[in-house]
Design a protein around this motif. Structure first.
Motif, PDB file in Angstrom:
ATOM      1  N   ALA A 119      -1.081  -7.144   2.237  1.00 57.49           N
ATOM      2  CA  ALA A 119      -0.702  -5.807   2.705  1.00 57.49           C
ATOM      3  C   ALA A 119      -1.821  -5.210   3.560  1.00 57.49           C
ATOM      4  O   ALA A 119      -1.563  -4.555   4.579  1.00 57.49           O
ATOM      5  CB  ALA A 119      -0.401  -4.907   1.513  1.00 57.49           C
ATOM      6  N   VAL A 120      -3.077  -5.455   3.172  1.00 53.57           N
ATOM      7  CA  VAL A 120      -4.209  -4.942   3.952  1.00 53.57           C
ATOM      8  C   VAL A 120      -4.225  -5.601   5.337  1.00 53.57           C
ATOM      9  O   VAL A 120      -4.440  -4.937   6.356  1.00 53.57           O
ATOM     10  CB  VAL A 120      -5.553  -5.184   3.211  1.00 53.57           C
ATOM     11  CG1 VAL A 120      -6.742  -4.838   4.102  1.00 53.57           C
ATOM     12  CG2 VAL A 120      -5.600  -4.371   1.920  1.00 53.57           C
ATOM     13  N   ALA A 121      -3.955  -6.922   5.373  1.00 48.04           N
ATOM     14  CA  ALA A 121      -3.938  -7.633   6.660  1.00 48.04           C
ATOM     15  C   ALA A 121      -2.852  -7.073   7.573  1.00 48.04           C
ATOM     16  O   ALA A 121      -3.079  -6.871   8.775  1.00 48.04           O
ATOM     17  CB  ALA A 121      -3.728  -9.131   6.426  1.00 48.04           C
ATOM     18  N   LYS A 122      -1.688  -6.791   6.996  1.00 47.52           N
ATOM     19  CA  LYS A 122      -0.594  -6.220   7.809  1.00 47.52           C
ATOM     20  C   LYS A 122      -0.972  -4.837   8.325  1.00 47.52           C
ATOM     21  O   LYS A 122      -0.715  -4.492   9.483  1.00 47.52           O
ATOM     22  CB  LYS A 122       0.684  -6.106   6.963  1.00 47.52           C
ATOM     23  CG  LYS A 122       1.477  -7.398   6.923  1.00 47.52           C
ATOM     24  CD  LYS A 122       2.828  -7.166   6.249  1.00 47.52           C
ATOM     25  CE  LYS A 122       3.290  -8.452   5.595  1.00 47.52           C
ATOM     26  NZ  LYS A 122       4.039  -8.239   4.367  1.00 47.52           N
ATOM     27  N   ALA A 123      -1.601  -4.042   7.473  1.00 40.97           N
ATOM     28  CA  ALA A 123      -2.015  -2.692   7.881  1.00 40.97           C
ATOM     29  C   ALA A 123      -3.063  -2.783   8.994  1.00 40.97           C
ATOM     30  O   ALA A 123      -3.005  -2.027   9.974  1.00 40.97           O
ATOM     31  CB  ALA A 123      -2.559  -1.921   6.683  1.00 40.97           C
ATOM     32  N   ALA A 124      -4.005  -3.718   8.852  1.00 37.63           N
ATOM     33  CA  ALA A 124      -5.049  -3.885   9.873  1.00 37.63           C
ATOM     34  C   ALA A 124      -4.417  -4.258  11.212  1.00 37.63           C
ATOM     35  O   ALA A 124      -4.829  -3.776  12.269  1.00 37.63           O
ATOM     36  CB  ALA A 124      -6.049  -4.951   9.433  1.00 37.63           C
ATOM     37  N   GLU A 125      -3.408  -5.104  11.138  1.00 38.84           N
ATOM     38  CA  GLU A 125      -2.673  -5.524  12.335  1.00 38.84           C
ATOM     39  C   GLU A 125      -2.041  -4.323  13.038  1.00 38.84           C
ATOM     40  O   GLU A 125      -2.002  -4.252  14.264  1.00 38.84           O
ATOM     41  CB  GLU A 125      -1.586  -6.516  11.899  1.00 38.84           C
ATOM     42  CG  GLU A 125      -0.781  -7.123  13.005  1.00 38.84           C
ATOM     43  CD  GLU A 125      -1.416  -8.399  13.531  1.00 38.84           C
ATOM     44  OE1 GLU A 125      -0.850  -8.941  14.466  1.00 38.84           O
ATOM     45  OE2 GLU A 125      -2.460  -8.825  12.996  1.00 38.84           O
ATOM     46  N   ARG A 126      -1.564  -3.369  12.250  1.00 40.84           N
ATOM     47  CA  ARG A 126      -0.939  -2.154  12.807  1.00 40.84           C
ATOM     48  C   ARG A 126      -1.975  -1.160  13.306  1.00 40.84           C
ATOM     49  O   ARG A 126      -1.627  -0.137  13.894  1.00 40.84           O
ATOM     50  CB  ARG A 126      -0.102  -1.449  11.727  1.00 40.84           C
ATOM     51  CG  ARG A 126       1.187  -2.147  11.344  1.00 40.84           C
ATOM     52  CD  ARG A 126       2.102  -1.184  10.564  1.00 40.84           C
ATOM     53  NE  ARG A 126       1.454  -0.645   9.362  1.00 40.84           N
ATOM     54  CZ  ARG A 126       1.541  -1.219   8.161  1.00 40.84           C
ATOM     55  NH1 ARG A 126       2.226  -2.333   8.009  1.00 40.84           N
ATOM     56  NH2 ARG A 126       0.948  -0.680   7.119  1.00 40.84           N
TER      57      ARG A 126
ATOM     58  N   LEU B  78       0.863  -1.173   0.000  1.00 41.12           N
ATOM     59  CA  LEU B  78       0.000   0.000   0.000  1.00 41.12           C
ATOM     60  C   LEU B  78       0.904   1.228   0.000  1.00 41.12           C
ATOM     61  O   LEU B  78       2.039   1.152   0.471  1.00 41.12           O
ATOM     62  CB  LEU B  78      -0.861   0.007   1.260  1.00 41.12           C
ATOM     63  CG  LEU B  78      -1.880  -1.126   1.371  1.00 41.12           C
ATOM     64  CD1 LEU B  78      -2.358  -1.275   2.803  1.00 41.12           C
ATOM     65  CD2 LEU B  78      -3.057  -0.846   0.449  1.00 41.12           C
ATOM     66  N   PRO B  79       0.404   2.361  -0.493  1.00 42.91           N
ATOM     67  CA  PRO B  79       1.210   3.583  -0.393  1.00 42.91           C
ATOM     68  C   PRO B  79       1.496   3.899   1.079  1.00 42.91           C
ATOM     69  O   PRO B  79       0.750   3.470   1.965  1.00 42.91           O
ATOM     70  CB  PRO B  79       0.311   4.656  -1.013  1.00 42.91           C
ATOM     71  CG  PRO B  79      -0.704   3.913  -1.810  1.00 42.91           C
ATOM     72  CD  PRO B  79      -0.880   2.582  -1.160  1.00 42.91           C
ATOM     73  N   GLU B  80       2.552   4.645   1.322  1.00 46.95           N
ATOM     74  CA  GLU B  80       2.946   5.027   2.695  1.00 46.95           C
ATOM     75  C   GLU B  80       1.863   5.853   3.382  1.00 46.95           C
ATOM     76  O   GLU B  80       1.191   6.666   2.745  1.00 46.95           O
ATOM     77  CB  GLU B  80       4.214   5.907   2.629  1.00 46.95           C
ATOM     78  CG  GLU B  80       5.496   5.150   2.364  1.00 46.95           C
ATOM     79  CD  GLU B  80       5.966   4.381   3.582  1.00 46.95           C
ATOM     80  OE1 GLU B  80       6.180   5.022   4.623  1.00 46.95           O
ATOM     81  OE2 GLU B  80       6.085   3.142   3.499  1.00 46.95           O
ATOM     82  N   GLY B  81       1.711   5.638   4.668  1.00 49.37           N
ATOM     83  CA  GLY B  81       0.922   6.560   5.486  1.00 49.37           C
ATOM     84  C   GLY B  81      -0.585   6.494   5.291  1.00 49.37           C
ATOM     85  O   GLY B  81      -1.289   7.470   5.547  1.00 49.37           O
ATOM     86  N   ILE B  82      -1.099   5.346   4.850  1.00 50.16           N
ATOM     87  CA  ILE B  82      -2.552   5.219   4.668  1.00 50.16           C
ATOM     88  C   ILE B  82      -3.226   5.030   6.038  1.00 50.16           C
ATOM     89  O   ILE B  82      -2.805   4.198   6.839  1.00 50.16           O
ATOM     90  CB  ILE B  82      -2.872   4.011   3.751  1.00 50.16           C
ATOM     91  CG1 ILE B  82      -2.350   4.239   2.333  1.00 50.16           C
ATOM     92  CG2 ILE B  82      -4.368   3.701   3.738  1.00 50.16           C
ATOM     93  CD1 ILE B  82      -3.081   5.293   1.546  1.00 50.16           C
ATOM     94  N   ASP B  83      -4.270   5.829   6.295  1.00 47.33           N
ATOM     95  CA  ASP B  83      -4.983   5.741   7.576  1.00 47.33           C
ATOM     96  C   ASP B  83      -6.254   4.902   7.480  1.00 47.33           C
ATOM     97  O   ASP B  83      -6.768   4.415   8.482  1.00 47.33           O
ATOM     98  CB  ASP B  83      -5.421   7.150   8.035  1.00 47.33           C
ATOM     99  CG  ASP B  83      -4.262   8.123   8.075  1.00 47.33           C
ATOM    100  OD1 ASP B  83      -3.354   7.907   8.889  1.00 47.33           O
ATOM    101  OD2 ASP B  83      -4.266   9.090   7.284  1.00 47.33           O
ATOM    102  N   LEU B  84      -6.790   4.831   6.278  1.00 50.66           N
ATOM    103  CA  LEU B  84      -8.104   4.194   6.092  1.00 50.66           C
ATOM    104  C   LEU B  84      -8.130   3.450   4.755  1.00 50.66           C
ATOM    105  O   LEU B  84      -7.760   4.017   3.732  1.00 50.66           O
ATOM    106  CB  LEU B  84      -9.189   5.291   6.103  1.00 50.66           C
ATOM    107  CG  LEU B  84     -10.596   4.912   5.654  1.00 50.66           C
ATOM    108  CD1 LEU B  84     -11.205   3.871   6.597  1.00 50.66           C
ATOM    109  CD2 LEU B  84     -11.487   6.161   5.608  1.00 50.66           C
ATOM    110  N   ILE B  85      -8.554   2.185   4.813  1.00 50.32           N
ATOM    111  CA  ILE B  85      -8.618   1.362   3.595  1.00 50.32           C
ATOM    112  C   ILE B  85     -10.069   0.945   3.361  1.00 50.32           C
ATOM    113  O   ILE B  85     -10.722   0.419   4.273  1.00 50.32           O
ATOM    114  CB  ILE B  85      -7.751   0.090   3.746  1.00 50.32           C
ATOM    115  CG1 ILE B  85      -6.285   0.462   4.031  1.00 50.32           C
ATOM    116  CG2 ILE B  85      -7.851  -0.791   2.494  1.00 50.32           C
ATOM    117  CD1 ILE B  85      -5.442  -0.723   4.501  1.00 50.32           C
TER     118      ILE B  85
END
Lengths: 77, 224
Positions: free
Chosen positions: B72-79, B39-46
């Protein structure tokens, strides 16, 4: 080497497709049908030597959703 | 605030969701293709949009859930990044394991396309903070596989932890306990079958969905 994967809904999971088939069979005059459950058959053509573990992993990771489905693997020579 | 909308082959609500994100945040979301591995850097909302990703092959959402971008979405959700899955997006989130349970074929066997009355069960979440607990709202639904299923222990847990965000006022698709939308344990992932992005401006006939997006953006800006 070939494998056939039978994917079926777990008991207790509603199967509207099976119900519709049942209804249609009744409509055709087949009165002796107690229940119908519909599932999927997936045929895999695999490289010789593909391990049972790999086939099982394919089922768990993609071919079946184990929240709602069971699967059975049948290897065909 | 930076947002992204994931686009799969067969997505058809991606642009509506992008319009909704932009309407409340003033910023255009990045449209991210399913084959992207990051995902692009610094995304707050998917946003994971509605549609018929991969033609609903195998099971609704099953192929999309295994696409590169979903890792990538799963990793972002984890964060802790917020993830909103609507309709097919909800199916993708359950198939990918980000939310429990599964969405089965509607109990009546029919595609259901109509307005649905919903009760906001949890108004504490980041997604529902602009609603009142118990408030009735109306969002459109349009789905064939919206019949939420989970075992009774999981359902009890969802109820007990306040993770049932939205419930249908009437049974429209056979969903267990009339569940229309659920949260993950951390509260940063919401999956729902109804379409809030289709009721955000007066020209849509109703604006009940707008507050969902406003509340999200407001919370994100407050935390920024």
């Amino acid at each position: 080497m070939k494998a056939r994967i039978f994917v079926t809904l777990k008991g207790g999971v509603l199967d509207p497709q099976g119900k519709a088939i049942h209804h249609a069979l009744d409509g055709l005059g087949f009165s002796g049908v107690n229940d119908v459950r519909a599932g999927k058959l997936i045929e895999l053509d695999l490289a010789d030597g593909t391990s049972d573990d790999d086939i099982d992993a394919m089922c768990r990771k993609l071919l079946a959703n184990t929240v709602i489905e069971n699967y059975r693997i049948e290897k065909v020579a | 605030m930076k947002s992204a909308v994931i686009v799969f082959p067969g997505s058809n609500c991606d642009r509506d969701l992008a319009v909704a994100f932009e309407a409340v945040s003033g910023e255009k979301p990045v449209m991210v293709w399913h084959r992207d591995i990051e995902l692009p850097e610094g995304i707050d909302l998917i946003g994971v949009p509605g549609g018929f990703s991969y033609g609903d092959y195998l099971r609704s959402g099953a192929m999309a859930a295994r696409s590169p971008v979903m890792q990538a979405v799963a990793k972002a959700a984890e964060r802790g990044t917020y993830v909103l899955g609507i309709c097919n997006g909800f199916q993708v989130l359950t198939e990918s394991g980000l939310l429990p349970g599964a969405l089965l074929r509607n109990a009546g066997g029919h595609f259901v396309c109509r307005d649905a009355s919903l009760t906001v069960e949890n108004a504490q979440s980041a997604f529902t903070s602009r609603y009142a607990a118990g408030e009735q709202v109306t969002f459109p639904v349009a789905h064939h596989d919206g019949n939420y299923f989970a075992d009774s222990a999981t359902l009890d847990r969802l109820e007990g932890e306040g993770r049932v965000a939205l419930r249908y006022a009437d049974s429209i698709n056979g969903s267990a306990r009339n569940i229309a939308g659920i949260l993950n344990e951390a509260g940063n992932v919401l999956g729902m079958m109804p379409h809030p992005e289709r009721v955000i401006e007066p020209a849509h006939g109703k604006t009940d969905g707008r507050r969902l997006f406003e509340g999200l953006v407001e919370g994100l800006l407050a935390n920024a």
